[in-house]
Write an enzyme that holds these catalytic residues in place. Structure first.
Site, PDB file in Angstrom:
ATOM      1  N   CYS A 168       0.860  -1.176   0.000  1.00  0.00           N
ATOM      2  CA  CYS A 168       0.000   0.000   0.000  1.00  0.00           C
ATOM      3  C   CYS A 168       0.902   1.232   0.000  1.00  0.00           C
ATOM      4  O   CYS A 168       1.658   1.445   0.942  1.00  0.00           O
ATOM      5  CB  CYS A 168      -0.844  -0.071   1.279  1.00  0.00           C
ATOM      6  SG  CYS A 168      -1.925   1.324   1.481  1.00  0.00           S
ATOM      7  N   HIS A 169       0.881   1.959  -1.088  1.00  0.00           N
ATOM      8  CA  HIS A 169       1.793   3.110  -1.138  1.00  0.00           C
ATOM      9  C   HIS A 169       1.219   4.324  -1.845  1.00  0.00           C
ATOM     10  O   HIS A 169       1.851   5.370  -1.911  1.00  0.00           O
ATOM     11  CB  HIS A 169       3.098   2.704  -1.836  1.00  0.00           C
ATOM     12  CG  HIS A 169       2.914   2.439  -3.297  1.00  0.00           C
ATOM     13  ND1 HIS A 169       2.376   1.279  -3.772  1.00  0.00           N
ATOM     14  CD2 HIS A 169       3.183   3.192  -4.388  1.00  0.00           C
ATOM     15  CE1 HIS A 169       2.322   1.320  -5.085  1.00  0.00           C
ATOM     16  NE2 HIS A 169       2.794   2.477  -5.495  1.00  0.00           N
ATOM     17  N   ARG A 170       0.008   4.206  -2.403  1.00  0.00           N
ATOM     18  CA  ARG A 170      -0.545   5.343  -3.150  1.00  0.00           C
ATOM     19  C   ARG A 170      -0.781   6.533  -2.247  1.00  0.00           C
ATOM     20  O   ARG A 170      -1.203   6.380  -1.099  1.00  0.00           O
ATOM     21  CB  ARG A 170      -1.894   4.962  -3.758  1.00  0.00           C
ATOM     22  CG  ARG A 170      -1.778   4.479  -5.137  1.00  0.00           C
ATOM     23  CD  ARG A 170      -3.130   4.116  -5.674  1.00  0.00           C
ATOM     24  NE  ARG A 170      -2.954   3.148  -6.706  1.00  0.00           N
ATOM     25  CZ  ARG A 170      -2.597   3.453  -7.946  1.00  0.00           C
ATOM     26  NH1 ARG A 170      -2.443   4.700  -8.316  1.00  0.00           N
ATOM     27  NH2 ARG A 170      -2.417   2.512  -8.835  1.00  0.00           N
TER      28      ARG A 170
END
Ligand code: UDP
Length: 358
Positions: free
Chosen positions: A205-207
């Protein structure tokens, strides 16, 4: 042919590796690394593991606003292209490195080949969409993963010299899955070794939408913390502080935060996981290839081909939604394989060899 390949971000190294393997020994390939991702576990590890030729140029451009980053890359890439005079500029995907490389090339009349062309979310509010649209418009050759992206290009009058070649990430996925992993070294943020649980969920999860404020990341972590098996989460460097703080504040004991892993490790973690939760464009496709059920925490469909029989479902960054989607039953035909045969790189190279530069 002398090919200048422009890369800058993690998924581009993974895609470029597949092409480099088939071009090696046949053509002169020169890698230009813009520097967009620079940490050793976001960059060097991929060059080493995937045996990508070392970059001839590392432009060291990272951070800043989109305009500043793209502009700085454009200036630097132009200098290199003037000096090197390649026959082709090869770009991948939709990052600022992609569009900067393409814009530098078009102004010097160097033909551009764009891999992963034709992907559209339908909104220019998405910064990567701008990169996709511009790059496709100015490329001489456009390579799409499936028919759907070819249709998008047709609507923009770009059918000519656009070809379906399959998803090059699938080439990389098959390569990694068929290699024996030498060592699975998972490290926590203090560089201590972490043991992989027998059964686990794989989370990435990096957005910006999910990680630039506490609320969405809290919801995602909270959902994962309630599952019957632990979650393994390699954390993108820019989210490290927030993820660690939320874990501590909320006493999430069922999630294992680790440093980013190399590609071989990522595919190993995927192939041995129960299910996947992600906001990554690449990982949702890989989950599809691996036959793993995936929940994508994002509000736009990036890969409609994967959204079949609950194999991949969108969820809002809300714990109830993520948990509900994770428990939905998968009903997909295993014979459904829309992403090609794993030989995209060969096809791309063949089209480039056959193209007559006017
Ligand atoms: N990946 C990796 N190491 C990690 C996490 C992910 O090698 O610690 C791989 C993953 O398997 C996929 C790619 O990185 O191939 C996805 O990259 P990213 O999420 O950075 O970009 P996106 O797919 O969103 O463009």
């Amino acid at each position: 042919m002398k090919i200048a390949t422009i890369v800058g971000a993690r998924p581009q190294f993974i895609k470029a590796a597949a092409f480099s393997r088939v071009a090696q020994g046949k053509h002169e390939e020169m890698i230009i690394h813009t520097g967009q991702h620079f940490d050793s576990n976001m960059s060097d590890v991929f060059f080493e593991e995937l045996k990508i030729p070392a970059p001839k140029y590392n432009l060291g451009v990272s951070g800043g606003t989109h305009g500043k980053m793209t502009g700085s890359m454009l200036m630097e890439i132009e200098d290199v292209l003037i000096k090197e005079q390649p026959d082709w500029v090869l770009v991948y995907g939709d990052t600022n490195s992609t569009v900067a490389g393409a814009m530098a090339a078009v102004k010097l009349s160097i033909p551009i080949a764009h891999v992963e062309a034709g992907c559209r979310l339908g909104t220019l509010k998405n910064p990567e969409e701008v990169n996709r649209v511009v790059t496709d418009r100015i490329s001489q050759l456009r390579f799409t993963p499936t028919e759907i992206e070819l249709e998008h290009l047709a609507k923009e009058n770009l059918s000519e010299h656009s070809y379906v070649v399959g998803n090059i990430m699938y080439d990389s996925y098959l390569y990694a899955s068929n290699q024996k992993l030498i060592e699975l070294k998972l490290l926590d943020f203090d560089n201590h070794a972490v043991e992989l649980p027998q059964e686990y969920y794989y989370l990435t999860c990096h957005r910006q939408e999910n990680t630039f404020s506490d609320e969405p990341l809290y919801e995602i972590l909270s959902a994962m913390n309630q599952l019957e098996s632990p979650t393994v989460y390699p954390v993108h460097p820019r989210n490290r502080e927030r993820a660690a703080r939320l874990m501590q504040q909320h006493q999430f004991h069922n999630i294992i935060l680790i440093q980013p892993v190399g590609y071989m490790e990522s595919i190993y973690l995927l192939n041995h996981s129960k299910k996947v939760v992600t906001d990554s464009g690449g990982l949702q496709c890989e989950a599809f290839y691996a036959g793993k059920q995936c929940v994508t925490v994002f509000d736009l469909i990036i890969w409609p081909q994967t959204m079949v029989g609950n194999r991949n479902q969108l969820a809002k960054p809300k714990q109830e939604d993520i948990l509900a989607k994770l428990s939905a039953k998968q009903t997909i035909e295993e014979s459904y394989r829309p992403f090609g045969d794993g030989h995209s790189a060969e096809k791309i190279l063949r089209y480039m060899e056959q193209y007559e530069v006017k």
